[in-house]
Design a protein around this motif. Sequence first.
Motif, PDB file in Angstrom:
ATOM      1  N   THR A  44     -61.930 -45.292  -8.955  1.00 58.34           N
ATOM      2  CA  THR A  44     -62.305 -45.249  -7.759  1.00 58.34           C
ATOM      3  C   THR A  44     -63.990 -46.574  -7.494  1.00 58.34           C
ATOM      4  OG1 THR A  44     -64.986 -44.326  -9.051  1.00 58.34           O
ATOM      5  CG2 THR A  44     -63.081 -43.399  -7.282  1.00 58.34           C
ATOM      6  N   PHE A  45     -64.174 -47.192  -5.846  1.00 59.03           N
ATOM      7  CA  PHE A  45     -64.713 -48.424  -6.055  1.00 59.03           C
ATOM      8  C   PHE A  45     -65.192 -48.318  -4.759  1.00 59.03           C
ATOM      9  CE2 PHE A  45     -60.573 -48.867  -8.235  1.00 59.03           C
ATOM     10  CZ  PHE A  45     -60.360 -49.623  -8.679  1.00 59.03           C
ATOM     11  N   TYR A  46     -66.636 -48.987  -5.181  1.00 59.19           N
ATOM     12  CA  TYR A  46     -67.261 -49.754  -3.542  1.00 59.19           C
ATOM     13  C   TYR A  46     -66.928 -50.477  -2.643  1.00 59.19           C
ATOM     14  CZ  TYR A  46     -71.006 -46.105  -6.385  1.00 59.19           C
ATOM     15  OH  TYR A  46     -71.704 -45.427  -7.347  1.00 59.19           O
ATOM     16  N   HIS A  47     -67.477 -50.341  -1.584  1.00 56.25           N
ATOM     17  CA  HIS A  47     -67.308 -51.892  -0.525  1.00 56.25           C
ATOM     18  C   HIS A  47     -68.540 -51.519   0.359  1.00 56.25           C
ATOM     19  CE1 HIS A  47     -64.917 -53.838   1.653  1.00 56.25           C
ATOM     20  NE2 HIS A  47     -65.225 -53.485   3.405  1.00 56.25           N
ATOM     21  N   PHE A  48     -69.350 -51.915   0.355  1.00 53.61           N
ATOM     22  CA  PHE A  48     -70.542 -52.556   1.063  1.00 53.61           C
ATOM     23  C   PHE A  48     -69.963 -53.096   2.242  1.00 53.61           C
ATOM     24  CE2 PHE A  48     -71.425 -52.223  -3.200  1.00 53.61           C
ATOM     25  CZ  PHE A  48     -72.480 -51.761  -3.646  1.00 53.61           C
ATOM     26  N   THR A  49     -70.547 -52.898   3.384  1.00 52.83           N
ATOM     27  CA  THR A  49     -70.115 -53.695   4.586  1.00 52.83           C
ATOM     28  C   THR A  49     -71.650 -52.782   5.869  1.00 52.83           C
ATOM     29  OG1 THR A  49     -67.958 -53.088   6.296  1.00 52.83           O
ATOM     30  CG2 THR A  49     -68.648 -50.684   5.731  1.00 52.83           C
ATOM     31  N   THR A  50     -70.804 -53.636   7.047  1.00 56.83           N
ATOM     32  CA  THR A  50     -71.674 -53.676   7.973  1.00 56.83           C
ATOM     33  C   THR A  50     -71.564 -52.021   8.795  1.00 56.83           C
ATOM     34  OG1 THR A  50     -70.424 -54.522   9.925  1.00 56.83           O
ATOM     35  CG2 THR A  50     -71.890 -55.616   7.988  1.00 56.83           C
ATOM     36  N   TYR A  51     -72.223 -51.445   9.463  1.00 55.16           N
ATOM     37  CA  TYR A  51     -72.106 -50.285  10.330  1.00 55.16           C
ATOM     38  C   TYR A  51     -71.451 -50.573  10.934  1.00 55.16           C
ATOM     39  CZ  TYR A  51     -72.599 -45.334  11.986  1.00 55.16           C
ATOM     40  OH  TYR A  51     -73.046 -44.659  12.511  1.00 55.16           O
ATOM     41  N   ALA A  52     -70.886 -51.550  12.321  1.00 55.16           N
ATOM     42  CA  ALA A  52     -70.375 -51.905  13.292  1.00 55.16           C
ATOM     43  C   ALA A  52     -68.717 -51.597  11.781  1.00 55.16           C
ATOM     44  CB  ALA A  52     -70.020 -53.103  13.612  1.00 55.16           C
ATOM     45  N   ASN A  53     -68.421 -52.401  11.461  1.00 55.32           N
ATOM     46  CA  ASN A  53     -67.257 -52.455  10.134  1.00 55.32           C
ATOM     47  C   ASN A  53     -66.828 -50.952   9.610  1.00 55.32           C
ATOM     48  OD1 ASN A  53     -66.712 -55.088  10.369  1.00 55.32           O
ATOM     49  ND2 ASN A  53     -67.713 -55.578   9.156  1.00 55.32           N
ATOM     50  N   PHE A  54     -67.909 -50.681   9.607  1.00 53.54           N
ATOM     51  CA  PHE A  54     -67.739 -48.647   9.615  1.00 53.54           C
ATOM     52  C   PHE A  54     -66.858 -48.304  10.437  1.00 53.54           C
ATOM     53  CE2 PHE A  54     -69.834 -44.076   9.270  1.00 53.54           C
ATOM     54  CZ  PHE A  54     -68.949 -43.969   7.952  1.00 53.54           C
ATOM     55  N   ILE A  55     -67.224 -48.606  11.238  1.00 57.36           N
ATOM     56  CA  ILE A  55     -67.341 -47.404  12.647  1.00 57.36           C
ATOM     57  C   ILE A  55     -65.099 -47.992  12.624  1.00 57.36           C
ATOM     58  CG2 ILE A  55     -67.687 -47.080  15.277  1.00 57.36           C
ATOM     59  CD1 ILE A  55     -70.487 -47.682  15.439  1.00 57.36           C
ATOM     60  N   SER A  56     -65.343 -49.052  12.443  1.00 58.18           N
ATOM     61  CA  SER A  56     -63.941 -49.680  13.029  1.00 58.18           C
ATOM     62  C   SER A  56     -62.915 -48.917  11.279  1.00 58.18           C
ATOM     63  CB  SER A  56     -63.763 -51.245  12.966  1.00 58.18           C
ATOM     64  OG  SER A  56     -62.759 -51.740  12.094  1.00 58.18           O
ATOM     65  N   ILE A  57     -63.304 -49.223  10.804  1.00 53.62           N
ATOM     66  CA  ILE A  57     -63.030 -48.824   9.284  1.00 53.62           C
ATOM     67  C   ILE A  57     -61.885 -47.089   9.478  1.00 53.62           C
ATOM     68  CG2 ILE A  57     -62.747 -47.967   6.787  1.00 53.62           C
ATOM     69  CD1 ILE A  57     -64.761 -50.237   6.323  1.00 53.62           C
ATOM     70  N   ILE A  58     -63.051 -46.293  10.136  1.00 48.03           N
ATOM     71  CA  ILE A  58     -63.373 -44.711  10.488  1.00 48.03           C
ATOM     72  C   ILE A  58     -62.133 -44.656  11.369  1.00 48.03           C
ATOM     73  CG2 ILE A  58     -63.815 -42.393  10.543  1.00 48.03           C
ATOM     74  CD1 ILE A  58     -64.329 -43.565   8.132  1.00 48.03           C
ATOM     75  N   LYS A  59     -62.499 -45.550  12.470  1.00 48.85           N
ATOM     76  CA  LYS A  59     -61.661 -44.823  13.790  1.00 48.85           C
ATOM     77  C   LYS A  59     -60.590 -45.416  13.540  1.00 48.85           C
ATOM     78  CE  LYS A  59     -65.476 -44.617  17.403  1.00 48.85           C
ATOM     79  NZ  LYS A  59     -66.110 -45.123  18.414  1.00 48.85           N
ATOM     80  N   ASN A  60     -60.040 -46.776  13.081  1.00 47.93           N
ATOM     81  CA  ASN A  60     -58.864 -47.208  13.464  1.00 47.93           C
ATOM     82  C   ASN A  60     -58.016 -46.904  12.279  1.00 47.93           C
ATOM     83  OD1 ASN A  60     -59.112 -48.333  16.243  1.00 47.93           O
ATOM     84  ND2 ASN A  60     -60.410 -50.092  14.529  1.00 47.93           N
ATOM     85  N   GLN A  61     -59.069 -46.717  10.616  1.00 50.12           N
ATOM     86  CA  GLN A  61     -58.516 -45.983   9.624  1.00 50.12           C
ATOM     87  C   GLN A  61     -57.704 -47.009   9.504  1.00 50.12           C
ATOM     88  OE1 GLN A  61     -55.348 -42.503  10.253  1.00 50.12           O
ATOM     89  NE2 GLN A  61     -57.207 -41.570  12.120  1.00 50.12           N
ATOM     90  N   GLU A  62     -58.278 -48.172   8.873  1.00 49.53           N
ATOM     91  CA  GLU A  62     -57.734 -49.886   8.661  1.00 49.53           C
ATOM     92  C   GLU A  62     -58.681 -50.662   7.966  1.00 49.53           C
ATOM     93  OE1 GLU A  62     -55.922 -51.048  11.789  1.00 49.53           O
ATOM     94  OE2 GLU A  62     -57.508 -51.916  12.973  1.00 49.53           O
ATOM     95  N   LEU A  63     -58.405 -51.531   6.479  1.00 49.32           N
ATOM     96  CA  LEU A  63     -59.339 -52.240   6.309  1.00 49.32           C
ATOM     97  C   LEU A  63     -58.653 -53.675   7.204  1.00 49.32           C
ATOM     98  CD1 LEU A  63     -59.928 -50.757   2.354  1.00 49.32           C
ATOM     99  CD2 LEU A  63     -61.255 -51.521   4.330  1.00 49.32           C
ATOM    100  N   TRP A  64     -59.621 -54.827   7.217  1.00 49.17           N
ATOM    101  CA  TRP A  64     -59.018 -55.488   7.135  1.00 49.17           C
ATOM    102  C   TRP A  64     -58.983 -56.912   5.956  1.00 49.17           C
ATOM    103  CZ3 TRP A  64     -62.013 -57.289  13.009  1.00 49.17           C
ATOM    104  CH2 TRP A  64     -62.148 -56.508  13.220  1.00 49.17           C
ATOM    105  N   LEU A  65     -58.524 -58.073   5.759  1.00 43.38           N
ATOM    106  CA  LEU A  65     -57.993 -58.410   5.075  1.00 43.38           C
ATOM    107  C   LEU A  65     -58.237 -59.955   5.349  1.00 43.38           C
ATOM    108  CD1 LEU A  65     -56.917 -55.407   3.695  1.00 43.38           C
ATOM    109  CD2 LEU A  65     -55.734 -57.572   1.983  1.00 43.38           C
ATOM    110  N   PHE A  66     -59.564 -60.794   5.177  1.00 45.78           N
ATOM    111  CA  PHE A  66     -59.708 -62.496   5.510  1.00 45.78           C
ATOM    112  C   PHE A  66     -58.341 -63.085   4.587  1.00 45.78           C
ATOM    113  CE2 PHE A  66     -62.566 -60.209   8.270  1.00 45.78           C
ATOM    114  CZ  PHE A  66     -62.603 -60.627   9.241  1.00 45.78           C
ATOM    115  N   ASN A  67     -58.384 -64.230   5.345  1.00 48.37           N
ATOM    116  CA  ASN A  67     -57.618 -65.486   4.634  1.00 48.37           C
ATOM    117  C   ASN A  67     -58.813 -65.869   3.595  1.00 48.37           C
ATOM    118  OD1 ASN A  67     -58.711 -67.578   6.391  1.00 48.37           O
ATOM    119  ND2 ASN A  67     -56.287 -67.704   6.724  1.00 48.37           N
TER     120      ASN A  67
END
Length: 339
Positions: A99-122
Amino acid sequence: MNDEYFNNVKKQMKLFEETDKLNSNINITDASTTINNIFQSFNIQDRISSNDIEFSNSFLWNKPYIVWDKKLDSNIILRKLKLSEIIFDHYYPKPTETTFYHFTTYANFISIIKNQELWLFNLAKRFQEGEFRLFYIDHGITGYQTNRDYNGEIMEKSLMKQTFYTSFAKSSTIRLEDEESLWNSFGEGGLGVRLEFEINPKYADFRNVFYKQDGVPKTDLLINKITSEVQSKYNRNFTLSGISKIGGFYLQGDFDTENETRLLIKESTDDYKFNFTKHNYGEQGDIKFIKLKLFDNSFADFKIKSIQPGNYINDNRIEKLLEQYPLPEKPKIMEKADF
């Protein structure tokens, strides 16, 4: 044909003779013993054999194995090799946590739940922080800042643009004061959320970050020890497979409070197919991101175990949003962070 041409031919012939001699059973066994002795001095339990390495006219490196892999549509690929695996595992151990923590903004949290995806930046996103190049500077690999790729771009910048990552914090080892720092840096100072993921990786490049502490001499680093010994005994440079991505897990010691584990996906690799669309990040130019589905992907299984709202988040908003979470077992909503 002039004397210079003949001298170059003689020089090359001599190199080939030297290389053949170095690859003889007695010398290649000696080289593997030399490397294993260094591993032992670093308390590394695993060992290589003489079948794992070979000399070229310039290098001592992994002996390549070509295999046929049906999972990759019958492509011929280079399997990850033992020498590289041992060195990668020393610098960047695979995490024992699940298990791991991922700290993020509320806007990113909405995106993660709605789209069921993570963004990986280069890694171009971290270019100004000096990430990536730190490993190559510490290990005397200077060609990345001068050599160019087939498009004429400096290799350092080219590789950073091809290497995508997302970050997590090891939940079992993080200290309270470090967690507060992560809230301030990535959780909008209490306006964001902390997600707790259960992660089961399917590829090796989910690794703990190596934090280079200022008090550790460069000469004491494992690769530098091997490089020095190989150069001294065999007059060859040392390199290994995967060297183009190894800098993606290597950070300055000042960041060790982040307790970071990274998932890294590289655009150009023999380990897997890169079936992602690269998206522009606003008007940031070189900075791109890819979208990785939480479920049904080839790299890792992600399950959100819990959600901790920041101090300034309305809990009811999170409960409403979780109605869109696809798994029957919904994430637990924790008490608000007290920061």
